[in-house]
Design a protein around this motif. Structure first.
Motif, short mmCIF file in Angstrom:
data_model
loop_
_atom_site.label_atom_id
_atom_site.label_comp_id
_atom_site.label_asym_id
_atom_site.label_seq_id
_atom_site.Cartn_x
_atom_site.Cartn_y
_atom_site.Cartn_z
N ARG A 88 0.82 -1.22 0.00
CA ARG A 88 0.00 0.00 0.00
C ARG A 88 0.85 1.27 0.00
NH1 ARG A 88 -3.50 -3.53 2.72
NH2 ARG A 88 -2.24 -3.45 4.60
N ASP A 89 2.01 1.18 0.59
CA ASP A 89 2.85 2.36 0.77
C ASP A 89 3.83 2.49 -0.40
OD1 ASP A 89 3.99 4.28 3.22
OD2 ASP A 89 5.51 3.62 1.77
N PRO A 90 3.80 3.64 -1.10
CA PRO A 90 4.71 3.81 -2.25
C PRO A 90 6.17 3.65 -1.85
CG PRO A 90 3.06 5.56 -2.19
CD PRO A 90 2.92 4.81 -0.91
N GLY A 91 6.50 4.06 -0.64
CA GLY A 91 7.88 3.91 -0.17
C GLY A 91 8.26 2.44 -0.03
N ASP A 92 7.34 1.65 0.52
CA ASP A 92 7.59 0.21 0.62
C ASP A 92 7.77 -0.40 -0.76
OD1 ASP A 92 7.42 0.30 3.33
OD2 ASP A 92 5.43 -0.60 3.47
N TYR A 93 6.91 0.03 -1.69
CA TYR A 93 7.04 -0.52 -3.04
C TYR A 93 8.42 -0.24 -3.60
CZ TYR A 93 6.46 -1.59 -7.90
OH TYR A 93 6.65 -2.13 -9.14
N GLU A 94 8.84 0.99 -3.48
CA GLU A 94 10.14 1.37 -4.04
C GLU A 94 11.27 0.61 -3.35
OE1 GLU A 94 10.57 5.53 -4.61
OE2 GLU A 94 12.62 5.36 -5.36
N GLN A 145 4.21 -5.54 5.99
CA GLN A 145 3.02 -4.69 5.93
C GLN A 145 1.86 -5.29 6.73
OE1 GLN A 145 1.43 -2.95 2.07
NE2 GLN A 145 0.05 -4.68 2.27
N GLU A 146 1.61 -6.55 6.48
CA GLU A 146 0.43 -7.17 7.07
C GLU A 146 0.61 -7.48 8.56
OE1 GLU A 146 -2.55 -7.65 5.36
OE2 GLU A 146 -1.50 -6.33 3.94
N PHE A 147 1.77 -8.03 8.90
CA PHE A 147 1.97 -8.45 10.29
C PHE A 147 2.12 -7.23 11.20
CE2 PHE A 147 3.95 -12.66 8.64
CZ PHE A 147 2.68 -13.16 8.40
N SER A 148 2.78 -6.20 10.70
CA SER A 148 2.94 -5.00 11.52
C SER A 148 1.59 -4.34 11.77
CB SER A 148 3.91 -4.03 10.84
OG SER A 148 5.18 -4.63 10.68
N ALA A 149 0.75 -4.31 10.74
CA ALA A 149 -0.58 -3.73 10.91
C ALA A 149 -1.39 -4.52 11.94
CB ALA A 149 -1.31 -3.70 9.57
N LEU A 150 -1.28 -5.84 11.85
CA LEU A 150 -2.03 -6.69 12.78
C LEU A 150 -1.55 -6.50 14.22
CD1 LEU A 150 -2.23 -10.19 11.07
CD2 LEU A 150 -4.16 -8.77 11.76
N ALA A 151 -0.23 -6.41 14.37
CA ALA A 151 0.35 -6.36 15.71
C ALA A 151 0.34 -4.95 16.28
CB ALA A 151 1.78 -6.89 15.68
N GLY A 152 0.18 -3.96 15.40
CA GLY A 152 0.25 -2.59 15.89
C GLY A 152 1.67 -2.18 16.27
N ARG A 153 2.62 -2.87 15.75
CA ARG A 153 4.04 -2.56 15.98
C ARG A 153 4.82 -3.24 14.88
NH1 ARG A 153 7.01 -6.98 19.59
NH2 ARG A 153 8.21 -6.90 17.68
N PRO A 154 6.04 -2.83 14.63
CA PRO A 154 6.80 -3.49 13.56
C PRO A 154 7.06 -4.97 13.87
CG PRO A 154 7.83 -1.41 14.21
CD PRO A 154 6.77 -1.71 15.23
N VAL A 155 6.79 -5.79 12.88
CA VAL A 155 7.10 -7.22 12.99
C VAL A 155 7.95 -7.59 11.77
CG1 VAL A 155 6.17 -9.56 13.03
CG2 VAL A 155 4.95 -7.72 14.20
N HIS A 156 9.11 -8.13 12.02
CA HIS A 156 10.00 -8.55 10.93
C HIS A 156 10.36 -10.01 11.09
CE1 HIS A 156 10.83 -4.10 11.13
NE2 HIS A 156 10.50 -4.27 9.86
N ILE A 157 9.71 -10.84 10.32
CA ILE A 157 9.99 -12.27 10.44
C ILE A 157 11.26 -12.62 9.66
CG2 ILE A 157 7.50 -12.69 10.57
CD1 ILE A 157 7.78 -14.10 7.82
N GLN A 158 11.79 -13.80 9.98
CA GLN A 158 12.89 -14.35 9.19
C GLN A 158 12.29 -15.34 8.20
OE1 GLN A 158 15.16 -15.18 13.12
NE2 GLN A 158 16.68 -15.34 11.50
N PHE A 159 12.73 -15.26 6.97
CA PHE A 159 12.07 -16.04 5.93
C PHE A 159 13.08 -16.41 4.84
CE2 PHE A 159 9.92 -15.05 1.68
CZ PHE A 159 9.50 -16.35 1.45
#
Lengths: 342, 342, 342, 342
Positions: free
Chosen positions: A104-110, A217-231
């Motif tokens: 959703r965020d143009p910055g994320d896309y870039e 994008q999705e997990f951070s929105a759900l958690a209401g805080r940044p979530v960075h998984i390892q993948f």
């Protein structure tokens, strides 16, 4: 109440999978198929397995008359998609299978795709296409962005667990085993039979795979805080299928309860009995997702495994499920076919 | 200085792999091959791919005259092995490929294998066969216990890291992708081509795989405290190969340094350039191990991936490497054949 | 007008394929599934890929109440089938998928299957189930004998050519490439993934394959004189599919005309443009047959190649097509699903 | 007496296979490797499975100093090969693996390859490289033309039978099943894993395959009259291996005798017991050929089946066997490695 359908980019695997699924759909009829490089060719030549169907020949996008079309699936390459969709009629319903409108965020896309978005206003309009979690928005949407196939698999495991607050958000590891069709019909050396069969390896290692943009994008929105998984995904020698193994901190029995409660009313998602895990063999060619939970011998740690077919539920099947919602049809119409085994 | 060899249990895959490797070994000669159910048959019938070799027919163990034999490889099923080895001459050098002598503690054995050990005195005598870490003991040993193939792969990654104290001992996850030959030539439904090809799944989930006994024994001894890793293997549709992906907490660059320092003098183990990871394609049919390290996007987390051939370096190749040491031969004799690709 | 169905022998591949196909059939409903060794188990356990379906548990044949059943598919092993069918109600419609009723002559049966037939009176009653050639008889039949999958593939090529008198009857060679599921779910060493993948070989060489009994019966009847073709199948590492390559003496263009004329009205059989040949990839998972004709460089010689899915059109799909006829349903109901590719 | 070797075109499969085989050859040492597009790269990057070897980096052909080189293998694409070899020193021994020098007659070359030969004088000089039949000529040759892999397989069956006059020369059918590596490392859609695995089809149908040029040349010379066999290859989903099934008119027992007599002194060719047929599984990765003969049920007709590894005995292994002869080494040096199974 048959709805008319165009498929833009019908010469790739997701395009062909759309045709396959629509061929037994009770309410959809294909009236246009496009493929720039193969324009003029009959589909029976591009995909002989569709030979038994009465289909329009491939044409160029500018040859399509969108006036009589209820919905267009856009199965074009990333980046091409945004340029094409920008020029389509503004009242045409669209399900896009590319990566172009997932973030959703143009910055994320870039950040993840390396260049500015060409249609940021459409980016804002697009609804994220993970059906079971955006159902109402999808029903009302004009433009739906199909999810990444890896991203879908991981989210089916993790969204309910994050939402319920039952796992450690800083300790999420997702180890994927991916079939080759996820890479498309591209002519790359590592996709040759001689290079790929009989072996396995990791790719996009170290947190560089673009589907991480969706997870963040999705997990951070759900958690209401940044979530960075390892993948890290691994390429395995099979054509269809993703097996996602999530290593998480949490109580396995509780995780199983949460997943069961979340999915018990979903017709496409099956939570297996506690202690058992799924196989991609059992969902191949279908729109179903199988999820299993098992406790590790280390207390407080659990394994959650999900299996789906990347071309179907991970891409074209999801797209049709969303189109059904957008067109007021039964959500699962044309999607209840059993997997193919063996 | 040709040494004479017997192979007990030559009708399975590890037995055949021993014959294959010995067929081009400069200093070993096979003088006896046993196979209880197939006694009397020529090897060319049991394994037509060995047809070009001049080999003794399969016989029963009691028919073997061990007087003239320098070393016996024991490729018998688990539990059978201890019963057989107990009755062999006490001065016969033996490399056992079964699980029977891997665990030094009789209690551990009973815990993981479900019954008391039948030859606990031999269990004490046996040397654990991970060549690069027990080289001197192996050279002096009479009885060497070949490691589990999964256990070997994981240890090549983790032993140096544990010893150097550069990873969090309570956060070690090992996600394995295993080829099918690791399950042997057993007639099981899940090993049929129709059931196994074109799909993947986890097995022995949740910390139940027996090779965890080896990991616990070895890692706890190294660390001087209990270490219990998380470990789940996945069956992937390929015949040879194990890819071990270790998810660890630690500084990736430091991990790479430690592994490079540890293995730079080892002829069988190759640490790849930092940031690259191995493929099982590149070690198939060989005795080599490839190891790669990459940093995750999450700071302080790293991925270490190792690839080896389960039948060769994970089992029969390791056995010959150990036999070379025990017999005073060059350690890598007969083992420098290149992998087969494609 | 839903018809109720029993499947006897539902724990094998052809039984599971029947369930798969019926799951999207508009007019059939399964009310009983039997499996002697697995009686009491839910199908989701025996075949997890069918987990999404609401199916009766497996039971023993004697537990089935045949009163309310319109038609039984019998997917039992050869020889078992005749013993079971003999005891079923005499007014029950039956489609048998075994080899037991394919040969009309008791002497032929004994010759090819090595023992006398246990139900010769039923043998006389049975109609040979090659739909496109016995359609009217099948419509009126009580007991239909499904053809051998290899036998079906060869007949789709050769029946029209023999009937039209356009090939030399003493010079017919049929070289088959067969997927592994044709051998069923049997636990045999040569069907293991490790033994079968990555290689190919002939089997039942020299005219010993039992499907020759069917070829002889059918072709001799068509020709009005004995016809004995040469036929050798080869096992290739794929799960579904038969590719039959027929080497014949005749004018290729004429052969193509004959086949086109014969099949132009058939919805399941597609004759490809002259000079092109089919792939099993393009019929996998479907009930379609693709046939191609090409002339050899040697004048007067031709190649005719046919591809079908052995489990579907070669067995369970054929069985449903025949059941549709026997039950007064539309012949292709439930059978128009597209192949799965890739 | 180590001989120095250059490999021109080392970035393809046959080039890599040469390196693999030479890596354990007692008398050969590689001093130059060329690859135009990948010049400057280390082999470990182009083929990571060769990482353990100490090899020169890839360079351009003009960078090679041929002064110190005893023999060059030329593994370049067809047509490129003749242009390159024309410019090499006239006293350099060369084994060419391309198709460029297989046909002795310039007219034949133009017929099958569609353009005039660029080096007709070298074409005359070249010796056809089917070792077992041109051994003395090869020993004395400067330029040896490696055979086609399909052509080699068919000739191992048919040459002795044609020479002995025991089969009908006008009734020879050769049905081939070919692994994918025969097509090289080319980026073609039909060679992708997703397109090739799990299915099979014919290719180069109707007598259009270029290896027919070799068959015609060799068989006609042997018979003293034109011989035109029928030959159609099929692509099967395996990486290495050719299975050739010859359908011939002749007495099977007599054929077996002829083949046994012809090959009993050959160390690389094994004639199986009468009535049994070979598998490509049993020769994979090796330089061996297995041949079996079986009588058909139709009197006077027989089946002869041969299996070999297309990259090894069909190409690079053959090339080394010929180089051994040309360099005065033991013919089988470096070539006695056992096949890889499973």
């Amino acid at each position: 109440m048959t709805k008319t359908i165009a498929i833009l980019g019908a010469s790739g695997y997701t395009g062909a999978e759309l045709v396959r699924l629509i061929s037994t759909h009770p309410d959809l009829k294909i009236t246009a198929l496009t493929g720039e490089r193969k324009a003029g060719q009959p589909m029976a030549q591009v995909f002989p397995f569709l030979r038994h169907l009465d289909l329009p020949d491939l044409c160029r996008i500018e040859e399509v008359d969108f006036a009589g079309i209820d919905l267009a699936f856009c199965a074009l390459p990333h980046a091409t998609s945004q340029a094409v969709i920008k020029e389509l009629p503004r009242d045409l319903k669209i399900v896009d299978l590319s990566a172009d409108f997932r973030l959703r965020d143009p910055g994320d896309y870039e950040k993840w795709y390396g260049k500015p978005h060409a249609a940021p206003e459409l980016q804002r309009e697009a609804v994220y296409g993970l059906t079971e979690f955006y159902r109402d928005d999808i029903r009302a949407a004009r433009l739906v962005a199909g999810t990444g196939c890896n991203a879908a698999t991981g989210q089916y495991i993790l969204r309910p667990l994050i939402e319920a607050g039952v796992i450690d958000l800083d300790r999420i590891i997702l180890d994927l085993k991916c079939g080759v069709s996820g890479a498309g019909r591209a002519l790359k050396e590592n996709l040759l039979h001689a290079e790929l069969s009989e072996g396995t390896q990791a790719y996009a290692v170290g947190g560089t795979h673009r589907h991480l943009g969706e997870f963040d994008q999705e997990f951070s929105a759900l958690a209401g805080r940044p979530v960075h998984i390892q993948f890290t995904p691994h390429l395995v020698p099979l054509n269809r299928g993703i097996l996602a193994t999530a290593w998480v901190d949490g109580d396995a029995a509780r995780l199983h309860e949460v997943l069961q409660a979340r999915y018990c009313a979903e017709s496409m998602i099956c939570v297996l009995p506690f202690g058992t895990t799924p196989s991609t063999h059992d969902v191949r060619g279908s729109n179903f997702v199988h999820i299993g939970v098992v406790g590790d011998r280390v207390p407080g740690r659990a394994l959650v495994v999900a299996a789906l077919d990347n071309l179907c539920k991970g891409s074209s099947g999801q797209a049709i499920q969303n189109a059904n919602l957008m067109l007021g049809l039964e959500e699962t119409a044309g999607l209840m076919g059993a997997p193919l085994f063996p």
